[in-house]
Design a protein around this motif. Structure first.
Motif, PDB file in Angstrom:
ATOM      1  N   GLN A   9     -16.056  22.049 -17.573  1.00 35.35           N
ATOM      2  CA  GLN A   9     -15.001  22.534 -16.674  1.00 35.35           C
ATOM      3  C   GLN A   9     -13.606  22.163 -17.168  1.00 35.35           C
ATOM      4  O   GLN A   9     -12.621  22.795 -16.810  1.00 35.35           O
ATOM      5  N   PRO A  13     -16.558  17.210 -19.747  1.00 34.46           N
ATOM      6  CA  PRO A  13     -17.226  18.192 -18.876  1.00 34.46           C
ATOM      7  C   PRO A  13     -16.721  19.586 -19.241  1.00 34.46           C
ATOM      8  O   PRO A  13     -15.523  19.757 -19.494  1.00 34.46           O
ATOM      9  N   LEU A  50     -28.710   4.557 -14.049  1.00 35.40           N
ATOM     10  CA  LEU A  50     -29.216   4.105 -15.341  1.00 35.40           C
ATOM     11  C   LEU A  50     -28.782   5.010 -16.488  1.00 35.40           C
ATOM     12  O   LEU A  50     -28.564   4.549 -17.599  1.00 35.40           O
ATOM     13  N   TYR A  51     -28.664   6.281 -16.205  1.00 31.93           N
ATOM     14  CA  TYR A  51     -28.342   7.193 -17.295  1.00 31.93           C
ATOM     15  C   TYR A  51     -26.850   7.384 -17.458  1.00 31.93           C
ATOM     16  O   TYR A  51     -26.387   8.036 -18.364  1.00 31.93           O
ATOM     17  N   ASP A  52     -26.101   6.806 -16.519  1.00 34.36           N
ATOM     18  CA  ASP A  52     -24.668   7.010 -16.571  1.00 34.36           C
ATOM     19  C   ASP A  52     -23.940   5.801 -17.111  1.00 34.36           C
ATOM     20  O   ASP A  52     -22.796   5.881 -17.528  1.00 34.36           O
ATOM     21  N   THR A  53     -24.579   4.688 -17.024  1.00 31.89           N
ATOM     22  CA  THR A  53     -23.946   3.479 -17.550  1.00 31.89           C
ATOM     23  C   THR A  53     -24.962   2.824 -18.471  1.00 31.89           C
ATOM     24  O   THR A  53     -26.149   3.126 -18.412  1.00 31.89           O
ATOM     25  N   ILE A  68     -17.062  12.222 -23.694  1.00 36.07           N
ATOM     26  CA  ILE A  68     -17.869  13.266 -23.057  1.00 36.07           C
ATOM     27  C   ILE A  68     -16.937  14.155 -22.254  1.00 36.07           C
ATOM     28  O   ILE A  68     -16.261  13.705 -21.338  1.00 36.07           O
ATOM     29  N   THR A  86     -17.822  10.479 -17.008  1.00 39.64           N
ATOM     30  CA  THR A  86     -18.815  11.312 -17.678  1.00 39.64           C
ATOM     31  C   THR A  86     -19.711  12.078 -16.710  1.00 39.64           C
ATOM     32  O   THR A  86     -20.458  12.942 -17.127  1.00 39.64           O
ATOM     33  N   PRO A 146     -29.484   7.004 -21.404  1.00 40.65           N
ATOM     34  CA  PRO A 146     -28.226   6.877 -20.668  1.00 40.65           C
ATOM     35  C   PRO A 146     -27.061   7.478 -21.445  1.00 40.65           C
ATOM     36  O   PRO A 146     -27.073   7.501 -22.670  1.00 40.65           O
ATOM     37  N   LYS A 147     -26.050   7.902 -20.676  1.00 38.38           N
ATOM     38  CA  LYS A 147     -24.795   8.419 -21.243  1.00 38.38           C
ATOM     39  C   LYS A 147     -24.963   9.692 -22.066  1.00 38.38           C
ATOM     40  O   LYS A 147     -24.601  10.767 -21.633  1.00 38.38           O
TER      41      LYS A 147
END
Lengths: 324, 249
Positions: B159, B157, A247-250, B155, A279, B59-60
């Motif tokens: 790294q 990272p 849910l938090y990634d897409t 976004i 991400t 999200p994201k």
């Protein structure tokens, strides 16, 4: 006693009267016993380190010397016979050697005995400490799952009360059932997968209310798996992680799939969620999954029971639970 | 009339805010609801609202990361269920926040407070920027850098970062794929990035230690760090001292 008899017999065999031999035996045995007592007592409170065995040897030599010398000075007072005194000084080396052997023997035995005792004690302490640490850790792991979920759920209920009171009521019941289930569970206890899935469904229903149409779940579980045992509350953090990840990634709709099967004498559970390879954190093991791995280790003493794969925008977590 | 946005990924959570806002219908107009940080960012750029109700966990990109990308942040009332670190930051910067679930009274107080201060938007903006600065210390923020390229959000990272270069009011973040501008100062990044992995080797440069292949002497008192990518980064005298201590040589 045996020592005394032995000495008496040997002295007698050299042609002395029983009385003379008896006195000799008694005195030398008493001296020897005193020396042994000393070294034993010493070792009870002081365990020599690896490097100080030489000290112990010196102690044994000194004590043997003292007891032999004791014989040399005390015995002439009790018997003035010239031949006997002559015999005494001649046998001094033998007496010294005999005493040394006996004291050394005594030292070795008591050293082993006390170090064994010490060892047992530390072992006990360590296992107790381990148990304590484990309990605390399990408690913490469980606690850390709660606050965010709980407050967000309460917030959803707060919203529902205004315009869908029936749904608010239903969610309160789901939440209570879920929390009750969490509270009564003991982390060490194994439960059938069927029960765990029931509990998990309560959790998923609540999450579905929170996230609305964005969250969907597919659960497929072989009939044979129903009675398979797994540690309580192990599945939930994995699914929670999948939901969070998904849910938090897409920003689109998310399907979480959960599959269980039996392979050999292992229960295998696979949880999949979509994720965004661009991400996501590359390691992909958040707190939840580390906790699961740690628990599996504590319960089964194995490190290979959990694995994760990430490919094609699907993140997969697999756990294996050995069945008794 | 003030114009507001509600940004939260949970529909029911947005609903509570909308419901409570009805009491202010004569003074606050809700322009739009947004379900994630991207939408929120777009809506903020488009509408330039006066006030935003903003969830932290989304999200994201999270609420803080979204704000970082806004050129002139509006006044913000944060809503969050549980985030110890964020709450500390809110308190320290006297920015109003609502802990979910919040009641009407508490909500009213927050909005009244905003309306009372609404005359001084510059002050609001400053507060928000200070807050972001403070939040950048939080461990969760160390993992990635969020930048804007045109209308898109990227976004990165941590790294993947090779080095950073200061450009006036901006910092360029260099990765294998190219460089990205972020309207933050070098000091911001120095606070944010893990000092064990990134060293400020020069007034205008910060470098990822793992990227360094060798360090050559350059002019008097200065050096050049050669990176895996072939980039040559100037190292000042004090930068060299820092670098040596981090590398343990």
């Amino acid at each position: 006693m045996v020592w005394a008899a032995l000495v008496i017999y040997i002295v007698h065999s050299f042609g002395f009267y029983w009385v003379v031999a008896g006195i000799d035996g008694l005195v030398s045995t008493i001296l020897l016993a005193a020396a042994c007592w000393l070294i034993n007592n010493n070792l009870r409170y002081y365990q020599p380190g690896k490097g100080s065995y030489i000290n112990l040897l010196i102690w044994c030599l000194a004590l043997a010397g003292i007891s032999a010398a004791g014989c040399r000075w005390i015995l002439p007072y009790l018997n003035n016979d010239k031949i006997y005194i002559n015999f005494l000084s001649q046998s001094l080396a033998i007496r010294f050697f005999g005493d040394f052997m006996a004291i050394g023997w005594m030292a070795m035995i008591s050293m082993l005995w006390y170090s064994q005792l010490d060892h047992k004690e530390t072992e006990k302490r360590r296992s107790e400490a381990e148990k304590l640490a484990r309990d605390a850790e399990l408690y913490n792991l469980r606690q850390q799952l709660q606050p965010h979920f709980l407050f967000n759920s309460l917030n959803s209920i707060n919203a529902l009360i205004g315009f869908k009171p029936d749904e608010a009521r239903k969610m309160i019941h789901q939440l209570s059932d879920f929390l009750r289930g969490t509270l009564k569970k003991d982390d060490q206890l194994l439960v059938p997968l069927k029960d765990e899935l029931l509990h998990l469904n309560l959790y998923l229903d609540i999450e579905k209310v929170r996230f609305g149409h964005r969250l969907e779940t597919e659960i497929s579980c072989d009939k044979r798996c129903d009675e398979a045992m797994l540690p309580t509350m192990l599945l939930q953090p994995i699914v929670e992680n999948a939901i969070k990840f998904g849910l938090y990634d897409t920003t689109e709709k998310v399907i979480i799939s959960i599959r269980a099967e039996i392979e050999g004498n292992q229960l295998i559970i696979m949880v999949q969620n979509p994720y965004d390879a661009q991400t996501s954190r590359p390691k992909g093991t958040g707190f939840g999954l580390r906790g699961v791995q740690r628990r599996l280790y504590l319960l089964f003493a194995r490190n290979d029971l959990m694995e994760t794969h990430a490919n094609d925008d699907i993140f997969t977590t697999i756990i294996k639970i050995p069945q008794a | 009339m003030k114009r507001a946005l509600v940004i939260d990924d949970e529909p029911l959570a947005r609903m509570v805010v909308l419901e409570y806002l009805q009491d202010f219908a004569d003074r606050i107009e809700v322009l739009q609801e947004c379900g994630d940080g991207f939408e929120g960012l777009k809506a903020i750029q488009q509408h330039q609202p006066d006030l935003v109700f903003l969830d932290v966990q989304m999200p994201k990109i999270n609420g803080f990361e979204m704000l970082e990308l806004v050129d002139q942040p509006p006044a913000v009332i944060f809503t969050t269920a549980y985030d110890e670190y964020a709450i500390k930051a809110f308190e320290a910067h006297a920015i109003d926040y609502l802990l979910k679930p919040f009641n009407k009274d508490r909500f009213h107080k927050a909005v009244e407070k905003y309306l009372a201060q609404a005359g001084a938007p510059a002050q609001q903006s400053k507060k928000t920027e200070d807050l972001l600065e403070a939040v950048s210390h939080s461990p969760a923020q160390h993992e990635r850098i969020v930048v804007k390229t045109g209308t898109k959000v990227k976004i990165i990272p941590v790294q993947d970062v090779q080095y950073l270069q200061a450009d006036d009011d901006y910092v360029s973040v260099f990765t294998q794929e190219g460089s990205y501008l972020k309207n933050k100062t070098m000091n911001f990044f120095e606070q944010m990035l893990d000092p064990r992995h990134f060293v400020r080797v020069h007034r205008s440069y910060m470098v990822a230690i793992q990227q360094i292949t060798r360090i050559d002497p350059y002019e008097k008192d200065s050096h050049l760090a050669i990176l895996k990518s072939g980039a040559k980064i100037p190292v000042s005298k004090t930068g060299y001292v820092k670098l040596k201590s981090v590398l343990g040589i």
